[in-house]
Design a protein around this motif. Structure first.
Motif, short mmCIF file in Angstrom:
data_model
loop_
_atom_site.label_atom_id
_atom_site.label_comp_id
_atom_site.label_asym_id
_atom_site.label_seq_id
_atom_site.Cartn_x
_atom_site.Cartn_y
_atom_site.Cartn_z
N THR B 464 -7.54 -35.73 -51.57
CA THR B 464 -8.41 -36.32 -52.59
C THR B 464 -9.87 -36.04 -52.30
O THR B 464 -10.71 -36.23 -53.17
CB THR B 464 -8.19 -37.83 -52.68
N ARG B 465 -10.20 -35.62 -51.10
CA ARG B 465 -11.60 -35.31 -50.80
C ARG B 465 -11.80 -33.81 -50.99
O ARG B 465 -11.11 -33.01 -50.37
CB ARG B 465 -11.96 -35.76 -49.39
N PRO B 466 -12.75 -33.43 -51.86
CA PRO B 466 -12.84 -32.02 -52.27
C PRO B 466 -13.00 -31.03 -51.11
O PRO B 466 -12.31 -30.01 -51.08
CB PRO B 466 -14.06 -31.99 -53.20
N ILE B 467 -13.89 -31.33 -50.15
CA ILE B 467 -14.12 -30.35 -49.09
C ILE B 467 -12.86 -30.15 -48.27
O ILE B 467 -12.45 -29.02 -47.98
CB ILE B 467 -15.28 -30.79 -48.18
N SER B 468 -12.22 -31.25 -47.91
CA SER B 468 -11.03 -31.13 -47.08
C SER B 468 -9.91 -30.44 -47.85
O SER B 468 -9.18 -29.62 -47.31
CB SER B 468 -10.62 -32.51 -46.56
N LEU B 469 -9.80 -30.74 -49.16
CA LEU B 469 -8.78 -30.08 -49.98
C LEU B 469 -9.01 -28.57 -49.99
O LEU B 469 -8.09 -27.78 -49.76
CB LEU B 469 -8.82 -30.63 -51.41
N ALA B 470 -10.27 -28.17 -50.22
CA ALA B 470 -10.58 -26.73 -50.29
C ALA B 470 -10.24 -26.05 -48.96
O ALA B 470 -9.59 -25.00 -48.93
CB ALA B 470 -12.05 -26.54 -50.63
N LEU B 471 -10.65 -26.67 -47.86
CA LEU B 471 -10.39 -26.07 -46.54
C LEU B 471 -8.89 -25.92 -46.30
O LEU B 471 -8.42 -24.89 -45.82
CB LEU B 471 -11.02 -26.93 -45.44
N LEU B 472 -8.14 -26.98 -46.66
CA LEU B 472 -6.70 -26.93 -46.42
C LEU B 472 -6.03 -25.88 -47.30
O LEU B 472 -5.11 -25.20 -46.85
CB LEU B 472 -6.08 -28.31 -46.66
N LEU B 473 -6.51 -25.75 -48.55
CA LEU B 473 -5.92 -24.73 -49.42
C LEU B 473 -6.12 -23.34 -48.84
O LEU B 473 -5.20 -22.52 -48.83
CB LEU B 473 -6.53 -24.82 -50.82
N VAL B 474 -7.34 -23.07 -48.35
CA VAL B 474 -7.60 -21.77 -47.75
C VAL B 474 -6.67 -21.57 -46.55
O VAL B 474 -6.07 -20.50 -46.36
CB VAL B 474 -9.08 -21.65 -47.31
N ALA B 475 -6.52 -22.63 -45.74
CA ALA B 475 -5.65 -22.54 -44.57
C ALA B 475 -4.23 -22.20 -44.96
O ALA B 475 -3.60 -21.31 -44.39
CB ALA B 475 -5.70 -23.85 -43.78
#
Lengths: 161, 507
Positions: B464-475
């Motif tokens: 739900t937190r945008p930065i963490s979501l983006a990082l995890l998606l890239v991962a």
């Protein structure tokens, strides 16, 4: 293909070891408390254990299907013997550190590695061994004020070893 | 960039004591790079105890100098004896050793030192400019983002480093498990200590690394008896005008590649030097000559790995995330000195941070000045018989692991992990993921548990937190992409960066 097959057994043993490690982590984590108000001490290790088990099974499956096998560098003649000798001597020397002290233990270890494993000349080996044992000890004690282990046996300790 | 703070840093470095530490670090680092069987990870780890009497800034200055000094040294063996002293100089072998065969060894080493200097200095300028602003940004990062960032770093390492993702993941998981040993960071409950009091503080990471990288490598050398004899003439050292003109572009491209990849946690220096070599193959002058002793084949990768080494300090300084095993060791040294690398470093210990940054500039000059005249001495070290080196290195492994805590338990830990290191090598399991997770483990666990505390146990907090979501998606993309690609690869599809790098490794 022949070579790939020979690589299977060590890979399977290693996969089994990873599996055992994963199971041990899982069982160990169960006793630590999975959830205490928040995630507890056992939370992270438990999932790590699960992950290791899954990975070990995946690896073993790959090995059995003959995939992902790589030939390691060929073992040189006498290579196994050299590794076994060095490991054995090093283990004994480490255990001896607190008993006879750094100076004797390391002198003996280096002498053994050079003469028996390396087949170097005696004179050269003795010089290097003495430098490694007594020289390094003196250097660390006098220059760096780091004291390497001394003998636990009173008789040797009295001699300043 | 705050010029006054950087200048204050310079003032702090330019004392006799600190200059001597830089000098000693560069010398020891180059030696480590030169010695076959001691890479930068084991070398830096062994030397940590030497710095324990120093004040924090001095200790870090010296260890950082050892770190980039080893990058200079690794080149020497690549060029002279066709054996890379450390992984990020592996590609240099191709043209470097050819140059040696043509009697141009000195020029190859000369251009490598110059390229390393340029790359290292440019990257350090980047560090000085970007560090403080990035750190301010880093301060806004909460536990979920921090956890996601570390997952991303690890997925890059797993996705890029090895040929087998399963093996890389096993390595990472074992590292995390080892990091669990000791008192649990949140509740203080002892975990996996087997009742041995020595392990309550955790398993000593220096001993583990000295075993894995130092003893493991020595054992592998004994087992496989690899070693080429150094029978070389160094020849002229300074490149002439044509050499410089040929390599200028390569140095520029290499520095850029190294700097950019160095910023990404999880990408190691070898990826940078490989990509820089690839860039020369695509865009360089006399492309056809590459592989036959072309000077740009040495200049590009060597500039890249030093730019990488210095740029890799940026994520460490600003986010507290080490990008490579050696940086992870450096991070361990920060922690042992009571400094926490990361955004808060510029608030709590700004003077130390700027002193270290200034020391990087000084150190690059020192390494350049030292390297050219000392090359002949380093080549003499290569002529020491392998058996003598083995014995001497074993002595230092014992001394290094003992003097961390003055305990023989750590020597036994080193011994055990030496065997593990040998097994990993024989089984083709990469060691890098283990190192990173071993050092980051406690931080990852705290971040995960704090995050779950914040969300009362709901895993969705990471999504739900945008930065963490983006990082995890890239991962996830990094880990999943090669798998999907492998499944779809019936014909030769366009190969991904990861695959290209892997293919390059096997050149």
């Amino acid at each position: 293909m022949e070579q790939a097959r020979s690589a299977r057994v060590p890979d399977l043993i290693a996969a089994a070891a990873v599996l055992a490690l994963g199971l041990a982590a899982f069982v160990g984590a169960l006793g630590l408390g999975y959830w205490t108000r928040g995630p507890g001490a056992g939370f992270f290790p438990l999932w790590l254990g699960v992950l290791l088990v899954v990975l070990a099974i995946g690896w073993a499956a790959q090995v059995v299907r003959g995939r992902n096998l790589r030939d390691a560098e060929p073992i040189a003649p006498g290579g196994r013997r050299a590794v076994a000798l060095v490991l054995g001597a090093l283990f004994v020397a480490i255990l001896a550190l607190d008993v006879v002290g750094y100076q004797l233990a390391m002198t003996a270890l280096v002498l053994f590695v050079l003469v028996v494993v390396g087949r170097r000349r005696w004179f050269e080996s003795i010089v290097v061994a003495l430098l490694s044992g007594f020289g390094i000890y003196a250097l660390f004690a006098n220059v760096l004020q780091v004291y390497l282990p001394t003998a636990g046996v009173p008789f040797l300790a009295d001699m300043g070893l | 960039m705050d010029i006054s703070q950087l200048l204050a840093g310079f003032a702090a470095v330019l004392t006799i004591q600190n200059l001597l530490l830089v000098l000693a670090g560069c010398l020891l680092g180059t030696l480590i790079g030169v010695l076959p069987g001691v890479g930068p990870v084991a070398g830096t780890a062994i030397l940590i105890p030497l710095t324990m009497d120093l004040e924090p800034a001095g200790a870090i200055i010296m260890l950082a100098a050892i770190f980039y000094g080893s990058q200079y040294g690794g080149t020497i063996t690549s060029v002279l004896i066709n054996t890379p002293g450390e992984a990020s100089s592996a590609i240099t072998v191709l043209d470097g050793y050819e140059m040696t065969k043509q009697g141009r060894a000195g020029i190859a080493l000369g251009i490598a030192a110059i390229g390393s200097f340029v790359g290292g200095t440019l990257a350090t300028i980047g560090l000085a400019v970007a560090a403080a602003p990035l750190a301010t940004l880093g301060l806004r990062i909460g536990p979920p983002e921090f956890f996601a960032l570390m997952v991303l770093g690890m997925s890059l390492l797993v996705g890029l480093a090895g040929r087998s993702m399963i093996k890389a993941l096993i390595s990472a998981a074992i590292g995390l498990l080892l990091a669990m040993v000791g008192l649990d960071p949140v509740e203080g409950a002892p975990r996996f200590t087997f009742g041995i009091a020595h392990f309550f503080d955790g398993i000593e990471f220096v001993a583990v690394l000295v075993g894995l990288f130092g003893l493991g490598e020595i054992l592998a050398t004994l087992l496989e008896k690899r070693r080429a004899a150094a029978q070389v003439t160094v020849g002229r050292l300074l490149p002439d005008r044509t050499d410089l003109r040929d390599s200028a572009g390569a140095i520029g491209r290499g520095s850029l590649v190294g700097f950019l990849l160095g910023l990404v946690p999880g990408v190691t220096g070898s990826a940078s030097s490989l990509l820089a070599y690839g860039a020369e193959r695509k865009f360089g002058r006399n492309r056809a000559a590459l592989g036959t002793g072309a000077i740009q084949g040495v200049a590009g990768p060597e500039s890249a790995n030093n730019a990488h080494a210095n740029a890799a300090l940026i994520p460490l300084f600003t986010l507290g995330v080490p990008g490579s095993p050696t940086i992870a060791v450096l991070m361990g040294a920060f922690l042992m000195n009571g400094l926490t690398p990361g955004p808060t470093l510029f608030q709590t210990d700004a003077d130390v941070a700027w002193t270290v940054i200034a020391s990087l500039f000084v150190g690059n000059v020192v390494c350049l000045v030292l390297n050219l005249p000392l090359i002949r001495i380093w080549t003499m070290i290569l002529k020491i018989p392998q058996e003598l080196l083995t014995a001497i290195i074993i002595v230092f492994l014992v001394v290094g692991s003992y003097s961390i805590n003055n305990s023989t338990v750590d020597v036994l830990v080193m011994f055990a992990f030496g065997i593990v290191g040998l097994a990993f090598r024989r089984l083709d399991i990469p060691l890098a993921p283990l190192v990173l997770t071993l050092i980051l483990g406690p931080f990852m666990e705290s971040a995960l548990r704090e995050s779950l505390d914040m969300s009362r146990g709901a895993m969705t907090i990471f999504l739900t937190r945008p930065i963490s979501l983006a990082l995890l998606l890239v991962a996830v993309a990094i880990v999943v992409a090669p798998v999907v690609q492998a499944l779809r690869r019936s014909k030769h599809g366009p190969s991904s960066l990861a695959n290209r790098l892997r293919e390059d490794v096997e050149v």
